[in-house]
Design an enzyme around this catalytic site. Sequence first.
Site, short mmCIF file in Angstrom:
data_model
loop_
_atom_site.label_atom_id
_atom_site.label_comp_id
_atom_site.label_asym_id
_atom_site.label_seq_id
_atom_site.Cartn_x
_atom_site.Cartn_y
_atom_site.Cartn_z
N SER A 165 -53.29 11.36 -2.72
CA SER A 165 -53.77 11.76 -1.41
C SER A 165 -53.89 10.57 -0.46
CB SER A 165 -55.11 12.49 -1.57
OG SER A 165 -55.50 13.11 -0.39
N ASP A 223 -52.55 12.60 6.05
CA ASP A 223 -52.73 11.63 4.98
C ASP A 223 -51.49 11.65 4.09
OD1 ASP A 223 -53.13 14.04 3.69
OD2 ASP A 223 -54.72 13.29 2.41
N ASP A 231 -50.49 12.97 1.33
CA ASP A 231 -49.88 14.21 0.84
C ASP A 231 -50.00 15.35 1.83
OD1 ASP A 231 -52.62 14.57 0.48
OD2 ASP A 231 -52.38 15.77 -1.33
N ASP A 238 -52.40 17.08 3.16
CA ASP A 238 -53.32 18.21 3.06
C ASP A 238 -54.57 18.00 3.92
OD1 ASP A 238 -54.65 16.29 1.56
OD2 ASP A 238 -54.95 17.57 -0.20
#
Length: 450
Positions: free
Chosen positions: A102, A243, A245, A247
Amino acid sequence: MKRRYFGTDGIRGQSNVFPMTPDLAMRVGIAAGTIFRRGNHRHRVVIGKDTRLSGYMLENAMVAGFTAAGLDAFILGPIPTPAVAMLTRSLRCDIGVMISASHNPYEDNGIKLFGPDGYKLSDDIEAEIEDLLEKDLNQQLAKSDDIGRAKRVDGVHDRYIEHAKRTLPRDVTLQGLRIAIDCANGAAYKVAPAVLWELGADVVTIGNEPNGTNINLNCGSTSPVALQKKVDEVRADIGIALDGDADRVIIVDENGSIVDGDQLMAVIAESWAESQQLRGNGIVATVMSNLGLERFLEGRGMGLARTKVGDRYVVEHMRQHNYNVGGEQSGHIVLSDYGTTGDGLVAALQILAAVKRTGRTVSEVCRRFEPVPQLLRNVRISGGKPLEDIQVQKAIADAEAELARNGRLVIRPSGTEPLIRVMAEGDDRSQIERIVNELIGTISNVRTAA
Protein backbone atom coordinates in the site's frame (compact mmCIF):
# COMPACT_ATOMS: atom_id res chain seq x y z
CA MET A 1 -6.98 -14.21 18.92
CA LYS A 2 -3.21 -13.86 18.51
CA ARG A 3 -2.22 -13.37 14.89
CA ARG A 4 1.03 -14.91 13.75
CA TYR A 5 1.16 -13.59 10.18
CA PHE A 6 -1.87 -11.46 9.34
CA GLY A 7 -2.26 -7.86 10.47
CA THR A 8 -5.11 -5.46 9.84
CA ASP A 9 -4.47 -5.54 6.10
CA GLY A 10 -3.08 -8.93 5.15
CA ILE A 11 0.50 -10.02 5.67
CA ARG A 12 3.09 -7.28 5.51
CA GLY A 13 6.78 -6.75 6.20
CA GLN A 14 10.19 -5.97 4.78
CA SER A 15 10.90 -7.80 1.54
CA ASN A 16 13.11 -10.89 1.84
CA VAL A 17 12.81 -10.72 5.63
CA PHE A 18 10.37 -13.06 7.37
CA PRO A 19 7.43 -13.12 6.86
CA MET A 20 7.78 -11.47 3.43
CA THR A 21 9.97 -14.20 1.95
CA PRO A 22 9.34 -16.19 -1.22
CA ASP A 23 9.11 -19.36 0.87
CA LEU A 24 6.24 -18.03 2.98
CA ALA A 25 4.54 -16.52 -0.09
CA MET A 26 4.56 -19.93 -1.74
CA ARG A 27 3.22 -21.54 1.43
CA VAL A 28 0.43 -18.94 1.63
CA GLY A 29 -0.49 -19.87 -1.92
CA ILE A 30 -0.69 -23.55 -1.03
CA ALA A 31 -2.62 -22.91 2.21
CA ALA A 32 -5.08 -20.40 0.75
CA GLY A 33 -5.50 -22.52 -2.37
CA THR A 34 -6.30 -25.54 -0.21
CA ILE A 35 -8.99 -23.70 1.74
CA PHE A 36 -10.69 -22.30 -1.37
CA ARG A 37 -10.42 -25.54 -3.35
CA ARG A 38 -14.11 -26.34 -2.97
CA GLY A 39 -16.23 -28.37 -5.35
CA ASN A 40 -15.14 -30.20 -8.49
CA HIS A 41 -14.78 -27.26 -10.90
CA ARG A 42 -11.50 -25.95 -12.23
CA HIS A 43 -10.30 -23.55 -9.51
CA ARG A 44 -8.90 -20.12 -10.30
CA VAL A 45 -6.91 -17.36 -8.61
CA VAL A 46 -6.13 -13.85 -9.89
CA ILE A 47 -2.84 -12.32 -8.77
CA GLY A 48 -2.18 -8.60 -9.08
CA LYS A 49 0.64 -6.46 -7.74
CA ASP A 50 1.90 -2.91 -7.48
CA THR A 51 5.23 -1.72 -8.90
CA ARG A 52 7.67 -2.77 -6.15
CA LEU A 53 10.86 -4.54 -7.15
CA SER A 54 10.03 -7.44 -4.83
CA GLY A 55 6.71 -7.96 -6.59
CA TYR A 56 8.40 -10.08 -9.25
CA MET A 57 9.79 -12.41 -6.60
CA LEU A 58 6.60 -12.75 -4.57
CA GLU A 59 4.38 -13.04 -7.64
CA ASN A 60 6.31 -16.04 -8.93
CA ALA A 61 6.38 -17.63 -5.48
CA MET A 62 2.62 -17.31 -5.11
CA VAL A 63 2.02 -18.67 -8.60
CA ALA A 64 4.11 -21.69 -7.60
CA GLY A 65 2.09 -22.16 -4.42
CA PHE A 66 -1.34 -21.84 -5.99
CA THR A 67 -0.55 -24.05 -8.98
CA ALA A 68 0.96 -26.64 -6.61
CA ALA A 69 -2.38 -26.61 -4.78
CA GLY A 70 -4.18 -27.26 -8.07
CA LEU A 71 -5.43 -23.76 -8.93
CA ASP A 72 -5.04 -22.03 -12.28
CA ALA A 73 -3.31 -18.69 -11.78
CA PHE A 74 -4.30 -15.62 -13.80
CA ILE A 75 -1.42 -13.13 -13.56
CA LEU A 76 -2.56 -9.51 -13.90
CA GLY A 77 0.68 -7.54 -13.44
CA PRO A 78 0.62 -4.02 -11.93
CA ILE A 79 -3.01 -3.09 -11.26
CA PRO A 80 -4.91 -1.33 -8.43
CA THR A 81 -6.16 -3.30 -5.44
CA PRO A 82 -9.84 -2.49 -6.19
CA ALA A 83 -9.33 -3.89 -9.70
CA VAL A 84 -8.14 -7.19 -8.22
CA ALA A 85 -11.25 -7.32 -6.03
CA MET A 86 -13.46 -6.56 -9.02
CA LEU A 87 -11.75 -9.07 -11.31
CA THR A 88 -11.96 -11.81 -8.67
CA ARG A 89 -15.72 -11.64 -9.07
CA SER A 90 -15.80 -10.79 -12.77
CA LEU A 91 -13.61 -13.75 -13.75
CA ARG A 92 -15.47 -16.06 -11.33
CA CYS A 93 -12.30 -16.84 -9.43
CA ASP A 94 -12.14 -18.68 -6.12
CA ILE A 95 -9.65 -16.26 -4.60
CA GLY A 96 -7.88 -12.99 -5.41
CA VAL A 97 -4.42 -11.81 -4.37
CA MET A 98 -2.90 -8.34 -4.31
CA ILE A 99 0.83 -8.15 -3.69
CA SER A 100 1.35 -4.71 -2.19
CA ALA A 101 2.35 -2.84 0.93
CA SER A 102 0.00 0.00 0.00
CA HIS A 103 1.48 3.33 1.15
CA ASN A 104 4.67 1.86 2.66
CA PRO A 105 8.13 2.41 1.07
CA TYR A 106 9.36 0.07 -1.65
CA GLU A 107 11.46 -2.02 0.76
CA ASP A 108 8.22 -3.40 2.22
CA ASN A 109 5.67 -5.62 0.58
CA GLY A 110 2.50 -7.43 1.53
CA ILE A 111 -0.11 -10.01 0.57
CA LYS A 112 -3.81 -9.12 0.57
CA LEU A 113 -6.34 -11.88 -0.04
CA PHE A 114 -9.90 -11.65 -1.36
CA GLY A 115 -12.62 -14.29 -1.33
CA PRO A 116 -14.70 -15.21 -4.39
CA ASP A 117 -17.15 -12.41 -3.51
CA GLY A 118 -14.37 -9.80 -3.84
CA TYR A 119 -14.27 -9.01 -0.12
CA LYS A 120 -11.20 -9.27 2.06
CA LEU A 121 -11.03 -12.46 4.07
CA SER A 122 -12.60 -12.68 7.52
CA ASP A 123 -10.55 -13.20 10.67
CA ASP A 124 -11.79 -16.79 10.80
CA ILE A 125 -10.53 -17.68 7.33
CA GLU A 126 -7.21 -15.95 7.97
CA ALA A 127 -6.93 -18.06 11.13
CA GLU A 128 -7.52 -21.20 9.03
CA ILE A 129 -4.71 -20.17 6.69
CA GLU A 130 -2.40 -19.49 9.62
CA ASP A 131 -3.15 -22.92 11.08
CA LEU A 132 -2.26 -24.59 7.77
CA LEU A 133 0.97 -22.60 7.52
CA GLU A 134 2.12 -24.27 10.73
CA LYS A 135 1.58 -27.75 9.31
CA ASP A 136 3.22 -29.98 6.72
CA LEU A 137 1.78 -28.66 3.47
CA ASN A 138 3.06 -31.59 1.42
CA GLN A 139 -0.19 -33.32 2.26
CA GLN A 140 -2.12 -30.52 0.54
CA LEU A 141 -0.32 -30.68 -2.81
CA ALA A 142 -2.36 -31.54 -5.89
CA LYS A 143 -1.76 -34.78 -7.75
CA SER A 144 0.59 -34.57 -10.70
CA ASP A 145 -2.30 -34.52 -13.17
CA ASP A 146 -4.09 -31.77 -11.24
CA ILE A 147 -1.30 -29.18 -11.02
CA GLY A 148 -2.62 -25.76 -12.03
CA ARG A 149 -1.67 -23.72 -15.07
CA ALA A 150 -0.49 -20.10 -15.07
CA LYS A 151 -0.98 -17.40 -17.68
CA ARG A 152 -0.82 -13.64 -17.96
CA VAL A 153 -4.18 -12.04 -18.72
CA ASP A 154 -4.47 -9.24 -21.27
CA GLY A 155 -7.15 -6.56 -21.26
CA VAL A 156 -7.60 -6.32 -17.50
CA HIS A 157 -6.70 -2.62 -17.49
CA ASP A 158 -9.47 -1.95 -19.99
CA ARG A 159 -11.97 -3.81 -17.82
CA TYR A 160 -11.14 -1.67 -14.79
CA ILE A 161 -11.10 1.56 -16.80
CA GLU A 162 -14.62 0.90 -18.05
CA HIS A 163 -15.77 -0.10 -14.57
CA ALA A 164 -14.43 3.13 -13.06
CA LYS A 165 -15.93 5.29 -15.81
CA ARG A 166 -19.39 3.81 -15.20
CA THR A 167 -19.34 5.02 -11.59
CA LEU A 168 -19.50 8.66 -12.71
CA PRO A 169 -23.17 9.72 -12.97
CA ARG A 170 -24.40 9.74 -16.56
CA ASP A 171 -25.37 13.40 -16.43
CA VAL A 172 -21.83 14.43 -15.48
CA THR A 173 -18.79 14.97 -17.70
CA LEU A 174 -15.32 16.12 -16.69
CA GLN A 175 -15.00 18.46 -19.66
CA GLY A 176 -13.69 21.86 -18.66
CA LEU A 177 -11.74 20.55 -15.67
CA ARG A 178 -7.97 20.54 -15.47
CA ILE A 179 -6.97 17.69 -13.16
CA ALA A 180 -3.51 16.99 -11.81
CA ILE A 181 -3.11 13.40 -10.65
CA ASP A 182 -0.25 11.80 -8.69
CA CYS A 183 -0.17 8.03 -9.18
CA ALA A 184 2.56 7.49 -6.53
CA ASN A 185 4.64 5.59 -9.11
CA GLY A 186 2.33 2.77 -8.19
CA ALA A 187 -0.30 0.37 -9.45
CA ALA A 188 -2.61 2.97 -11.05
CA TYR A 189 0.02 4.74 -13.13
CA LYS A 190 -1.65 3.62 -16.37
CA VAL A 191 -5.34 3.29 -15.59
CA ALA A 192 -6.08 6.39 -13.49
CA PRO A 193 -4.96 9.06 -16.00
CA ALA A 194 -6.74 7.11 -18.76
CA VAL A 195 -10.05 7.15 -16.89
CA LEU A 196 -9.92 10.90 -16.28
CA TRP A 197 -8.92 11.69 -19.86
CA GLU A 198 -11.58 9.46 -21.38
CA LEU A 199 -14.19 11.21 -19.23
CA GLY A 200 -13.24 14.53 -20.80
CA ALA A 201 -10.74 16.13 -18.41
CA ASP A 202 -7.52 17.91 -19.24
CA VAL A 203 -5.11 15.66 -17.33
CA VAL A 204 -1.65 16.44 -15.98
CA THR A 205 0.04 13.37 -14.53
CA ILE A 206 2.96 12.94 -12.13
CA GLY A 207 4.19 9.87 -10.28
CA ASN A 208 3.68 7.74 -13.37
CA GLU A 209 7.24 6.53 -14.00
CA PRO A 210 7.74 3.55 -11.67
CA ASN A 211 11.17 1.94 -11.58
CA GLY A 212 10.68 -0.61 -8.83
CA THR A 213 12.12 1.52 -6.04
CA ASN A 214 10.31 4.88 -6.28
CA ILE A 215 6.78 3.82 -5.29
CA ASN A 216 5.42 6.31 -2.70
CA LEU A 217 8.81 8.08 -2.72
CA ASN A 218 8.11 11.78 -2.17
CA CYS A 219 4.83 11.35 -4.00
CA GLY A 220 1.33 9.97 -3.62
CA SER A 221 -1.26 10.38 -0.89
CA THR A 222 1.26 10.14 1.96
CA SER A 223 3.51 12.85 0.46
CA PRO A 224 1.32 15.27 -1.49
CA VAL A 225 3.81 18.17 -1.64
CA ALA A 226 4.74 17.39 -5.24
CA LEU A 227 1.07 17.39 -6.22
CA GLN A 228 0.46 20.68 -4.40
CA LYS A 229 3.28 22.24 -6.43
CA LYS A 230 1.94 20.79 -9.67
CA VAL A 231 -1.59 22.08 -8.99
CA ASP A 232 -0.15 25.57 -8.54
CA GLU A 233 2.18 25.25 -11.53
CA VAL A 234 -0.48 24.20 -14.05
CA ARG A 235 -3.36 26.07 -12.38
CA ALA A 236 -5.32 22.86 -11.97
CA ASP A 237 -8.88 22.85 -10.66
CA ILE A 238 -8.13 19.83 -8.48
CA GLY A 239 -5.31 17.48 -7.56
CA ILE A 240 -5.82 13.77 -6.92
CA ALA A 241 -3.18 11.82 -4.97
CA LEU A 242 -3.40 8.03 -4.90
CA ASP A 243 -1.24 5.67 -2.88
CA GLY A 244 0.88 2.77 -4.12
CA ASP A 245 -2.00 0.36 -4.69
CA ALA A 246 -4.63 3.06 -5.39
CA ASP A 247 -7.09 2.05 -2.68
CA ARG A 248 -6.83 5.43 -0.97
CA VAL A 249 -7.00 9.04 -2.12
CA ILE A 250 -6.21 12.53 -0.88
CA ILE A 251 -7.49 15.62 -2.70
CA VAL A 252 -5.67 18.91 -3.21
CA ASP A 253 -7.95 21.87 -3.91
CA GLU A 254 -7.27 24.67 -6.37
CA ASN A 255 -5.45 26.65 -3.66
CA GLY A 256 -3.10 23.79 -2.86
CA SER A 257 -4.80 22.84 0.43
CA ILE A 258 -5.11 19.17 1.36
CA VAL A 259 -8.52 17.55 1.78
CA ASP A 260 -8.45 14.34 3.82
CA GLY A 261 -10.72 11.31 3.87
CA ASP A 262 -13.04 12.69 6.55
CA GLN A 263 -13.93 15.71 4.43
CA LEU A 264 -14.35 13.51 1.36
CA MET A 265 -16.75 11.20 3.19
CA ALA A 266 -18.73 14.25 4.33
CA VAL A 267 -19.04 15.47 0.72
CA ILE A 268 -20.16 12.09 -0.58
CA ALA A 269 -22.57 11.49 2.31
CA GLU A 270 -24.24 14.87 1.85
CA SER A 271 -24.39 14.51 -1.93
CA TRP A 272 -25.79 10.98 -1.81
CA ALA A 273 -28.32 11.93 0.88
CA GLU A 274 -29.62 14.70 -1.37
CA SER A 275 -29.98 12.29 -4.30
CA GLN A 276 -31.50 9.64 -2.02
CA GLN A 277 -28.68 7.25 -2.84
CA LEU A 278 -27.33 7.05 0.72
CA ARG A 279 -28.23 3.95 2.73
CA GLY A 280 -28.14 3.56 6.49
CA ASN A 281 -28.84 7.28 7.03
CA GLY A 282 -25.15 7.82 7.70
CA ILE A 283 -21.69 6.44 7.11
CA VAL A 284 -19.18 4.08 8.70
CA ALA A 285 -15.73 5.27 9.76
CA THR A 286 -13.04 4.22 12.23
CA VAL A 287 -12.19 5.47 15.68
CA MET A 288 -9.56 7.70 14.04
CA SER A 289 -12.03 9.89 12.13
CA ASN A 290 -12.34 13.44 13.38
CA LEU A 291 -15.00 14.44 15.87
CA GLY A 292 -15.84 17.30 13.52
CA LEU A 293 -17.12 14.78 10.97
CA GLU A 294 -19.41 13.22 13.55
CA ARG A 295 -20.80 16.62 14.53
CA PHE A 296 -21.29 17.60 10.86
CA LEU A 297 -23.31 14.47 10.15
CA GLU A 298 -25.40 14.85 13.29
CA GLY A 299 -26.23 18.41 12.28
CA ARG A 300 -27.73 17.06 9.06
CA GLY A 301 -29.67 14.23 10.63
CA MET A 302 -27.14 11.53 9.75
CA GLY A 303 -25.14 9.21 11.94
CA LEU A 304 -21.54 8.04 12.18
CA ALA A 305 -20.88 4.42 13.10
CA ARG A 306 -17.32 3.80 14.27
CA THR A 307 -15.22 0.65 13.97
CA LYS A 308 -11.68 -0.29 14.91
CA VAL A 309 -8.96 0.75 12.49
CA GLY A 310 -8.78 -1.12 9.20
CA ASP A 311 -10.92 -0.73 6.10
CA ARG A 312 -11.90 -4.41 6.32
CA TYR A 313 -13.68 -3.69 9.62
CA VAL A 314 -15.41 -0.72 8.03
CA VAL A 315 -16.60 -2.96 5.20
CA GLU A 316 -17.78 -5.66 7.59
CA HIS A 317 -19.92 -3.13 9.48
CA MET A 318 -21.27 -1.71 6.22
CA ARG A 319 -22.34 -5.16 5.06
CA GLN A 320 -23.92 -6.09 8.37
CA HIS A 321 -25.93 -2.87 8.72
CA ASN A 322 -26.67 -1.94 5.08
CA TYR A 323 -24.49 1.16 4.72
CA ASN A 324 -23.05 2.08 1.32
CA VAL A 325 -20.51 4.76 2.32
CA GLY A 326 -17.61 4.20 4.65
CA GLY A 327 -13.92 4.80 5.00
CA GLU A 328 -10.97 6.15 6.89
CA GLN A 329 -9.45 9.55 7.50
CA SER A 330 -6.37 8.37 5.59
CA GLY A 331 -8.38 8.30 2.38
CA HIS A 332 -9.66 4.73 2.16
CA ILE A 333 -13.17 5.39 0.86
CA VAL A 334 -15.45 2.38 0.36
CA LEU A 335 -18.51 2.87 -1.82
CA SER A 336 -20.28 -0.49 -1.82
CA ASP A 337 -22.55 0.47 -4.71
CA TYR A 338 -19.43 0.28 -6.89
CA GLY A 339 -16.98 -2.05 -5.20
CA THR A 340 -16.04 -4.26 -2.30
CA THR A 341 -12.97 -2.43 -1.06
CA GLY A 342 -11.45 1.04 -0.95
CA ASP A 343 -11.04 2.65 -4.37
CA GLY A 344 -9.22 5.97 -4.52
CA LEU A 345 -10.10 6.72 -8.13
CA VAL A 346 -13.81 5.93 -7.81
CA ALA A 347 -14.02 8.05 -4.65
CA ALA A 348 -12.34 10.93 -6.49
CA LEU A 349 -14.90 10.63 -9.29
CA GLN A 350 -17.70 11.12 -6.77
CA ILE A 351 -16.01 14.30 -5.55
CA LEU A 352 -15.63 15.49 -9.13
CA ALA A 353 -19.33 14.80 -9.71
CA ALA A 354 -20.23 17.03 -6.75
CA VAL A 355 -17.94 19.76 -8.05
CA LYS A 356 -19.43 19.67 -11.54
CA ARG A 357 -23.05 19.54 -10.36
CA THR A 358 -22.69 22.51 -8.02
CA GLY A 359 -20.50 24.59 -10.31
CA ARG A 360 -18.43 25.58 -7.29
CA THR A 361 -14.70 25.30 -6.67
CA VAL A 362 -13.16 22.29 -4.98
CA SER A 363 -12.28 24.35 -1.90
CA GLU A 364 -15.92 25.40 -1.53
CA VAL A 365 -17.29 21.90 -2.08
CA CYS A 366 -14.81 19.99 0.07
CA ARG A 367 -14.61 22.17 3.18
CA ARG A 368 -17.70 20.71 4.83
CA PHE A 369 -16.71 21.13 8.49
CA GLU A 370 -14.06 22.60 10.73
CA PRO A 371 -11.95 19.73 12.09
CA VAL A 372 -11.58 19.45 15.84
CA PRO A 373 -7.91 19.79 16.85
CA GLN A 374 -6.42 16.30 16.61
CA LEU A 375 -2.92 15.07 17.35
CA LEU A 376 -1.51 11.67 16.42
CA ARG A 377 1.95 10.50 17.47
CA ASN A 378 3.66 7.13 17.29
CA VAL A 379 5.93 5.30 19.70
CA ARG A 380 8.17 2.68 18.07
CA ILE A 381 8.48 -0.52 20.06
CA SER A 382 10.85 -3.45 19.71
CA GLY A 383 8.83 -5.91 21.74
CA GLY A 384 6.78 -6.36 24.87
CA LYS A 385 3.26 -5.16 25.60
CA PRO A 386 3.49 -1.65 27.03
CA LEU A 387 -0.28 -1.13 26.84
CA GLU A 388 -0.72 -3.87 29.46
CA ASP A 389 1.49 -2.06 31.96
CA ILE A 390 -0.40 -0.82 35.03
CA GLN A 391 1.26 2.61 34.92
CA VAL A 392 0.31 3.09 31.26
CA GLN A 393 -3.26 1.95 31.87
CA LYS A 394 -3.64 4.43 34.74
CA ALA A 395 -2.29 7.28 32.58
CA ILE A 396 -4.78 6.39 29.84
CA ALA A 397 -7.69 6.27 32.31
CA ASP A 398 -6.72 9.67 33.73
CA ALA A 399 -6.51 11.19 30.24
CA GLU A 400 -9.92 9.80 29.26
CA ALA A 401 -11.46 11.22 32.42
CA GLU A 402 -9.95 14.63 31.73
CA LEU A 403 -11.31 14.74 28.18
CA ALA A 404 -14.72 13.49 29.26
CA ARG A 405 -17.32 14.65 26.72
CA ASN A 406 -15.16 17.33 25.13
CA GLY A 407 -12.87 15.05 23.20
CA ARG A 408 -11.69 11.52 22.44
CA LEU A 409 -8.63 9.41 23.09
CA VAL A 410 -7.54 6.45 20.93
CA ILE A 411 -4.46 4.39 21.76
CA ARG A 412 -3.74 1.26 19.79
CA PRO A 413 -0.92 -0.87 18.39
CA SER A 414 -0.40 -0.54 14.65
CA GLY A 415 -1.55 -3.51 12.63
CA THR A 416 1.17 -3.05 10.00
CA GLU A 417 4.21 -1.62 11.85
CA PRO A 418 5.89 -2.05 15.29
CA LEU A 419 4.28 1.11 16.66
CA ILE A 420 1.92 2.28 19.37
CA ARG A 421 -0.33 5.01 17.99
CA VAL A 422 -1.53 7.70 20.39
CA MET A 423 -4.32 9.98 19.17
CA ALA A 424 -6.28 12.59 21.07
CA GLU A 425 -8.71 15.23 19.89
CA GLY A 426 -10.80 17.94 21.50
CA ASP A 427 -11.76 21.57 21.38
CA ASP A 428 -8.72 22.73 23.41
CA ARG A 429 -5.56 22.25 21.32
CA SER A 430 -3.13 22.94 24.16
CA GLN A 431 -4.87 20.36 26.33
CA ILE A 432 -4.67 17.77 23.55
CA GLU A 433 -0.96 18.40 22.99
CA ARG A 434 -0.21 18.07 26.71
CA ILE A 435 -2.20 14.84 27.07
CA VAL A 436 -0.54 13.20 24.04
CA ASN A 437 2.96 14.25 25.12
CA GLU A 438 2.41 12.93 28.64
CA LEU A 439 1.12 9.59 27.33
CA ILE A 440 4.01 9.29 24.89
CA GLY A 441 6.42 9.90 27.75
CA THR A 442 4.77 7.26 29.95
CA ILE A 443 4.75 4.63 27.20
CA SER A 444 8.35 5.44 26.27
CA ASN A 445 9.52 5.12 29.88
CA VAL A 446 7.85 1.74 30.25
CA ARG A 447 9.31 0.58 26.94
CA THR A 448 12.80 1.74 27.96
CA ALA A 449 12.54 0.05 31.35
CA ALA A 450 11.44 -3.18 29.73
